[in-house]
Enzyme design. Structure first.
Site, short mmCIF file in Angstrom:
data_model
loop_
_atom_site.label_atom_id
_atom_site.label_comp_id
_atom_site.label_asym_id
_atom_site.label_seq_id
_atom_site.Cartn_x
_atom_site.Cartn_y
_atom_site.Cartn_z
N GLU A 1 117.46 -17.90 24.46
CA GLU A 1 117.58 -19.16 23.73
C GLU A 1 119.04 -19.59 23.55
OE1 GLU A 1 115.38 -18.83 20.09
OE2 GLU A 1 113.46 -18.66 21.12
N GLU B 1 108.13 -15.28 24.65
CA GLU B 1 107.86 -15.05 23.21
C GLU B 1 106.80 -16.04 22.77
OE1 GLU B 1 111.14 -15.20 20.39
OE2 GLU B 1 112.45 -14.12 21.78
#
Ligand code: BG6
Length: 456
Positions: free
Chosen positions: A164, A360
């Site tokens: 991220e 995720e």
């Protein structure tokens, strides 16, 4: 019964700073988290800091056994940069020994490691030199990446550069959830740009070091849905996607920064400083696969007032509170499993159907002990329902041809979550904070069946 493709990866994800513990021992130096906790402890939920976390350092072997016990065939975690290279240059032999044993333990238990290099944990030695605002961060990261590939390439086949990358940019330079907690859009775009180049330089190093493994990047994906089809709302959604999705996904997969993004940044005096040679680095060095972390969608509407030049992303789009939304009240995030189908189609249609996986997905719940039964097991039926729904939409996307090769839940054992400490729990195993013991939740038993049947 929903069957998933052959050799589908069933696993979980974690990260070094959220699990390892031993934050300033065995040669590791401080990261921004160690520093921030020392200087602003009051920001952290119940004073829970990065010192011990889940003590994976002391539990990794049993943890690998536990992964096998619930049928997981893969696992992502990260290497701590400040542990491997405590001053950015010198290899720490204790770190090498630890990570080699850890990765070997995974392999010994039938768990394929996917190893990530950066999970929000900028070393302090870099931050004191300006962190990612300093262009030297690119070479520093490439050196770290090359070192890791050389040291562990015989054990690790799949690598990722950043987790991220946008999150350390926006939390550190816009929204103040990460150190240095400044608010400055222009500095944020510079940090983002250097992060992108660091990612590209790491891919370049990877191709030079090895011809066998695969490398990707993990991006957070929150597909944007506009409030209405009105021109202004659609423009807001388009801009949100430019900034939040295409800014990294396009260069990673297609080798280009979208023209519309460059125009928007230019109009708003937000263009970062660049060098002529950057173009080649961005154009080449394409990933082999993408990991997408999906938790919630992004609903937007046109801003009521806009500033030119923009001072914050809110000048381009504002959040829209959809009255029909289903909410996870603990984390305050909307639950919208349908988006996983849209993500699967986006990868198929806009990104050459590049191999990708859900890196995720999960549900953070506070005070989970209230769901403990007489045998001491957390009955987390809400988590099972959450994952089933998400997997159903993912399955539909795969059936329609999207090239998805796995599903990793966040997370394996409840882990430390930055400023939120251990407030929201995500794991298939519960962590007892007093003893660091792990106990399987009902969702862990459920996951075992799913992976054994390769579906549900
Ligand atoms: C992801 C991060 O965005 O979400 C993790 O990669 C994080 O580091 C996870 O822990 C869950 O979010 P949070 O903020 O509830 O911990």
């Amino acid at each position: 019964m929903k069957h998933f493709p052959k050799n589908f990866l069933w696993g979980t994800a974690m990260s070094a700073p959220q699990t390892e513990g031993q934050n300033l021992s065995f040669g590791k130096t401080a990261t921004i988290w160690d520093h921030w906790f020392k200087t602003a402890q009051e920001k952290f939920y119940q004073d829970q800091g990065p010192k011990v976390t889940s003590d994976v350092y002391g539990h990794y072997l049993e943890d690998c056994r536990r992964m096998q016990a619930i049928g997981l065939n893969s696992f992502r975690t990260s290497i701590s940069w400040a542990r491997l290279l405590p001053d950015g240059k010198t290899i720490n032999p204790e770190a090498v020994a630890f990570y080699r044993q850890y990765f070997l333990a995974m392999l010994d238990h039938g768990v394929e490691p996917i190893i990530n290099l950066f999970h929000f944990d900028t070393p302090m030695w870099l931050m004191t030199r300006g962190g990612w605002e300093n262009r030297d961060s690119i070479d520093a990261f490439a050196f770290y990446a090359r070192t890791a590939f050389e040291l562990f390439g015989d054990l690790v086949d799949k690598w990722t550069t950043f987790n991220e990358p946008l999150v350390h940019v926006e939390c550190g330079y816009l929204y103040q959830y990460h150190y240095p907690a400044v608010v400055d859009f222009k500095r944020a775009t510079q940090v983002a740009y250097h992060t992108l180049l660091a990612h590209k330089a790491a891919i370049k190093a990877f191709r030079e070091v090895t011809q066998t493994g695969k490398i990707g990047i993990i991006l957070n994906i929150s597909p944007t849905y506009p409030k209405s089809e009105a021109k202004e709302d659609m423009l807001a959604a388009f801009r949100s996607d430019l900034l939040n999705t295409r800014s990294f996904l396009d260069p990673a997969v297609l080798g280009t920064i979208p023209d519309e993004l460059l125009v928007l940044l230019k109009e708003n005096e937000l263009l970062p400083e660049t060098k002529a040679e950057d173009h080649k680095l961005i154009e080449n060095n394409i990933v082999d696969f993408i990991g997408l972390n999906y938790y919630q969608p992004r609903r937007v509407q046109a801003p009521k007032v806009t500033r030119l030049p923009a001072q914050m992303p809110a000048d381009f789009y504002q959040p829209y509170d959809w009255p029909k939304k289903k909410l996870n009240p603990h984390r305050g995030w909307e639950i919208y499993p349908e988006a996983l189908y849209d993500v699967a189609m986006m990868m198929k249609e806009n990104y050459h159907n590049m191999p990708w996986y859900v890196s995720e997905n999960g549900m953070g719940v506070a005070a989970e002990e209230t769901f403990m039964n007489a045998d001491g097991e957390i009955e987390d039926d809400y988590r099972i329902a959450f994952m089933k729904e998400h997997l159903s939409y993912l399955h539909q996307g795969i059936r329609e041809g999207s090239n998805c090769f796995g599903y990793h839940a966040w997370t394996f054992v409840d882990c430390w979550s930055w400023l939120n400490g251990y407030k929201n729990r995500y794991g298939f195993y519960r962590l007892d904070l007093a003893t660091r013991e792990r106990s399987m939740k009902k969702s862990g038993r459920w996951m075992k069946q799913v992976s054994e049947n390769n579906g549900f």
